[in-house]
Design a protein around this motif. Structure first.
Motif, PDB file in Angstrom:
ATOM      1  N   ALA A 356       0.840  -1.247  -0.123  1.00 49.42           N
ATOM      2  CA  ALA A 356       0.031   0.132  -0.208  1.00 49.42           C
ATOM      3  C   ALA A 356       0.895   1.263  -0.028  1.00 49.42           C
ATOM      4  N   PHE A 357       2.180   1.008   0.497  1.00 51.77           N
ATOM      5  CA  PHE A 357       3.185   2.252   0.444  1.00 51.77           C
ATOM      6  C   PHE A 357       4.033   2.291  -0.832  1.00 51.77           C
ATOM      7  N   GLY A 358       3.472   1.501  -1.794  1.00 54.88           N
ATOM      8  CA  GLY A 358       4.299   1.354  -3.062  1.00 54.88           C
ATOM      9  C   GLY A 358       5.515   0.252  -3.046  1.00 54.88           C
ATOM     10  N   CYS A 359       5.640  -0.545  -1.774  1.00 61.60           N
ATOM     11  CA  CYS A 359       6.887  -1.540  -1.501  1.00 61.60           C
ATOM     12  C   CYS A 359       6.136  -2.791  -1.304  1.00 61.60           C
ATOM     13  N   PRO A 360       5.784  -3.598  -2.217  1.00 64.73           N
ATOM     14  CA  PRO A 360       5.711  -4.999  -1.830  1.00 64.73           C
ATOM     15  C   PRO A 360       6.822  -5.787  -1.125  1.00 64.73           C
ATOM     16  N   GLY A 361       6.417  -6.577  -0.174  1.00 63.70           N
ATOM     17  CA  GLY A 361       7.387  -7.247   0.761  1.00 63.70           C
ATOM     18  C   GLY A 361       8.119  -6.584   1.881  1.00 63.70           C
ATOM     19  N   PHE A 362       7.478  -5.406   2.249  1.00 64.28           N
ATOM     20  CA  PHE A 362       7.833  -4.694   3.494  1.00 64.28           C
ATOM     21  C   PHE A 362       6.679  -4.625   4.226  1.00 64.28           C
ATOM     22  N   VAL A 363       6.926  -4.456   5.412  1.00 69.09           N
ATOM     23  CA  VAL A 363       5.657  -4.148   6.479  1.00 69.09           C
ATOM     24  C   VAL A 363       5.949  -2.926   7.373  1.00 69.09           C
ATOM     25  N   ARG A 364       4.929  -2.090   7.804  1.00 69.72           N
ATOM     26  CA  ARG A 364       5.193  -1.002   8.708  1.00 69.72           C
ATOM     27  C   ARG A 364       4.667  -1.673   9.993  1.00 69.72           C
ATOM     28  N   LEU A 365       5.370  -1.370  10.893  1.00 72.74           N
ATOM     29  CA  LEU A 365       5.001  -1.981  12.536  1.00 72.74           C
ATOM     30  C   LEU A 365       5.101  -0.535  13.223  1.00 72.74           C
ATOM     31  N   ASN A 366       4.112  -0.603  14.162  1.00 71.24           N
ATOM     32  CA  ASN A 366       3.585   0.548  15.025  1.00 71.24           C
ATOM     33  C   ASN A 366       4.160   0.133  16.457  1.00 71.24           C
ATOM     34  N   PHE A 367       4.898   0.766  17.053  1.00 73.99           N
ATOM     35  CA  PHE A 367       5.532   0.398  18.279  1.00 73.99           C
ATOM     36  C   PHE A 367       4.986   1.313  19.248  1.00 73.99           C
ATOM     37  N   GLY A 368       4.187   2.176  19.041  1.00 73.70           N
ATOM     38  CA  GLY A 368       3.764   3.128  19.998  1.00 73.70           C
ATOM     39  C   GLY A 368       2.537   2.572  20.695  1.00 73.70           C
ATOM     40  N   THR A 369       3.003   1.375  21.712  1.00 76.91           N
ATOM     41  CA  THR A 369       1.997   0.653  22.493  1.00 76.91           C
ATOM     42  C   THR A 369       2.830   0.587  23.776  1.00 76.91           C
ATOM     43  N   THR A 370       1.935  -0.233  24.627  1.00 78.09           N
ATOM     44  CA  THR A 370       2.751  -0.583  25.834  1.00 78.09           C
ATOM     45  C   THR A 370       3.771  -1.550  25.793  1.00 78.09           C
ATOM     46  N   ALA A 371       4.665  -1.527  26.579  1.00 74.87           N
ATOM     47  CA  ALA A 371       5.701  -2.558  26.645  1.00 74.87           C
ATOM     48  C   ALA A 371       5.152  -3.897  26.361  1.00 74.87           C
ATOM     49  N   SER A 372       4.260  -4.388  27.181  1.00 77.58           N
ATOM     50  CA  SER A 372       3.873  -5.698  27.539  1.00 77.58           C
ATOM     51  C   SER A 372       3.164  -5.903  26.099  1.00 77.58           C
ATOM     52  N   GLN A 373       2.280  -5.190  25.518  1.00 81.24           N
ATOM     53  CA  GLN A 373       1.487  -5.546  24.361  1.00 81.24           C
ATOM     54  C   GLN A 373       2.590  -5.667  23.230  1.00 81.24           C
ATOM     55  N   LEU A 374       3.851  -4.791  23.198  1.00 85.50           N
ATOM     56  CA  LEU A 374       4.693  -4.861  21.984  1.00 85.50           C
ATOM     57  C   LEU A 374       5.449  -6.210  22.202  1.00 85.50           C
ATOM     58  N   GLU A 375       5.812  -6.606  23.512  1.00 86.18           N
ATOM     59  CA  GLU A 375       6.481  -7.882  23.551  1.00 86.18           C
ATOM     60  C   GLU A 375       5.535  -8.962  23.214  1.00 86.18           C
TER      61      GLU A 375
END
Length: 387
Positions: A356-375
Motif C-alpha cells: 500500500a506504500f508502493g513497496c511489496p514485501g515490506f511491512v510497517r510496524l507501529n511500536f507506539g504501544t505498551t511494552a507488554s503489548q509490544l512484547e
C-alpha cells in the motif's frame, strides 16, 4: 509529574463502544500494530481541557480561537525556530484532506502530482482522486542492512516532466522514519526551484524525533525562497494521540497561495471541530512534559524492536529516526509475496502491508504501544521469524 505509558488501555470493548479502527478491524485473536495511532492515553492537560469543554454542554458551530493560533506560533518559535504568524494558519480536519485541497488549488486536471515512494498511502491516491496525473519516484534503498533510506535526487529529476506541478513531500518520512539531512533537503530545494514546483510538506511527525538533541526544521523555514511555494502541514494528532479529534493546520506564509488554498476548501469542509481545537490548544500549550516522557518510552521500544529484528533471519530494518513507526524489509524472510498477510494469518499480528506504500514485501510496524503489548506481538512474530 509521572505519566503512565505502561498500563494497557482497553480499546476493544465487546460492544464496540470505543469505535477504534485499530482494534476493531480484526477479532480479539489479533494484536494490532498497524494504523498510526498509539495505545496511550493523551496528555492529562488535554483530557482536562476536553472535560471542561464537554461540561459546558453547548457544542454549536465553532471558530478557531486567537489563543490557539498564538499558541501554535509560540510552539513553532520554541521548537522549530520559525516565527510564523497567526494569519498564516488554515485549520482544517486533517492532513489527508489538505493534500487533496492543495492538488485542487495549485494544479489543473491533467497536471502531474509527484510522490516519492515508499510513502504514506493517501499520498498515492491524491492524483487519481483529483483528476490529476500520478507521477512517482523512488527513494534509494539502503545499501547494506541497517543503513538508512536516502533521497535519490537523480530518480526525482527523472520523474519530473513538463506536466509536473506539485510535489507531495513527507518530512520526517512515513514510513521509513527518516529525518532528512540538510544536504538532502538542500538538493530537494534546488530541484523544486529549478522546475518551478509547488510543494506540500507533510510534517506531521516532526515533534517525534527520537534521537536526543535533534530538532525539527520546517522545509519552508530552512529555505525561505521556498516559502512562497510551500504549504506546511502540522497537527497534534500523532504527537499527542489525537487523531480521532480531526484537527490539523496548513501553514502558508504567502498570501496569494493561502487565498488559493482557502478558496479550494470552500463548501467541502465543516466548521471547526470545537473539541479538536480545544485539544490542539491544550496539547501545544501544556503537553511538552508528556511529549518528553513519551519520547523516552519510544526510544526504549525502538531498541527492543531493533534487538528482536536482529534475531530474525531475512528481516532488516533501518533505525527509525522519528515517530513510532518501523519499516521492515521482509522480502527474504520466507513468508511469501505478502509477509503482512502471513503474519496476520499465522501469528495473529496485524501490520501495515508495504504494498500500500508502493513497496511489496515490506511491512510497517507501529511500536507506539505498551511494552507488554509490544512484547506479546513480537513473541508471536518469533514463531515465524526467529531462527
Amino acid at each position: 509529574m509521572a505519566f503512565d505509558f505502561a498500563t494497557p488501555v482497553e480499546r476493544r470493548s465487546p460492544e464496540g463502544d470505543y469505535a477504534s479502527q485499530k482494534w476493531h478491524r480484526y477479532d480479539a485473536s489479533v494484536l494490532p500494530l498497524w494504523v498510526a495511532d498509539m495505545d496511550f492515553r493523551s496528555p492529562p492537560a488535554v483530557i482536562e481541557a476536553l472535560r471542561a469543554r464537554v461540561e459546558h454542554g453547548v457544542y454549536g458551530y465553532g471558530e478557531v480561537p486567537d489563543t490557539l493560533t498564538e499558541t501554535l506560533c509560540q510552539w513553532s518559535a520554541r521548537h522549530y525556530d520559525w516565527a510564523i504568524q497567526p494569519d498564516w494558519q488554515q485549520w482544517l480536519p486533517g492532513v489527508v484532506p489538505a493534500l487533496h485541497f492543495a492538488a485542487m488549488a495549485l494544479t489543473e486536471p491533467g497536471d502531474g502530482v509527484l510522490t516519492i515512494a515508499p510513502i504514506y498511502p493517501p499520498f498515492l491516491a491524491v492524483a487519481k482522486r483529483t483528476g490529476r496525473l500520478a507521477q512517482q519516484a523512488m527513494l534509494a534503498e539502503p545499501t547494506s542492512p541497517g543503513e538508512p533510506w536516502q533521497l535519490d535526487i537523480d530518480a526525482l529529476e527523472a520523474a519530473i516532466t513538463p506536466q509536473t506541478r506539485l510535489l507531495l513531500w513527507c518530512h520526517p518520512h512515513n514510513p521509513t522514519g527518516r529525518v532528512w539531512s540538510d544536504h538532502e533537503l538542500a538538493k530537494l530545494a534546488t530541484v523544486v526551484e529549478r522546475h518551478d514546483l509547488w510543494v506540500v510538506s507533510d510534517e506531521l511527525h516532526c515533534d517525534l524525533l527520537l534521537d536526543e538533541g535533534t530538532h525539527h526544521r520546517p522545509l519552508a523555514a530552512m529555505f525561505p525562497e521556498l516559502a512562497k511555494r510551500t504549504i506546511t502541514l502540522w497537527a497534534p494528532s500523532k504527537t499527542f494521540n489525537l487523531a480521532g479529534l480531526t484537527s490539523a493546520c496548513a501553514v502558508i506564509p504567502d498570501a496569494a497561495l493561502r487565498k488559493r488554498f482557502a478558496e479550494a476548501t470552500k463548501g467541502f469542509l465543516p466548521d471547526g471541530n470545537v473539541l479538536g481545537l480545544v485539544a490542539a490548544e491544550a496539547a501545544y500549550r501544556e503537553g511538552e512534559p508528556w511529549r518528553q516522557a513519551l519520547l523516552a518510552v519510544l526510544r526504549d521500544h525502538r531498541a527492543t524492536l531493533q534487538a528482536r529484528v536482529a534475531l530474525w533471519p531475512g528481516v532488516t530494518m533501518s533505525e527509525p529516526e522519528s515517530t513510532y513507526l518501523a519499516w521492515l524489509d521482509m522480502r527474504e524472510a520466507g513468508l511469501g509475496d505478502s509477509p503482512a498477510q502471513a503474519l496476520l494469518e499465522r501469528a495473529g499480528v496485524a501490520l501495515s502491508d508495504g504494498a500500500a506504500f508502493g513497496c511489496p514485501g515490506f511491512v510497517r510496524l507501529n511500536f507506539g504501544t505498551t511494552a507488554s503489548q509490544l512484547e506479546a506481538a513480537l513473541a508471536r512474530m518469533d514463531t515465524l521469524l526467529k531462527a
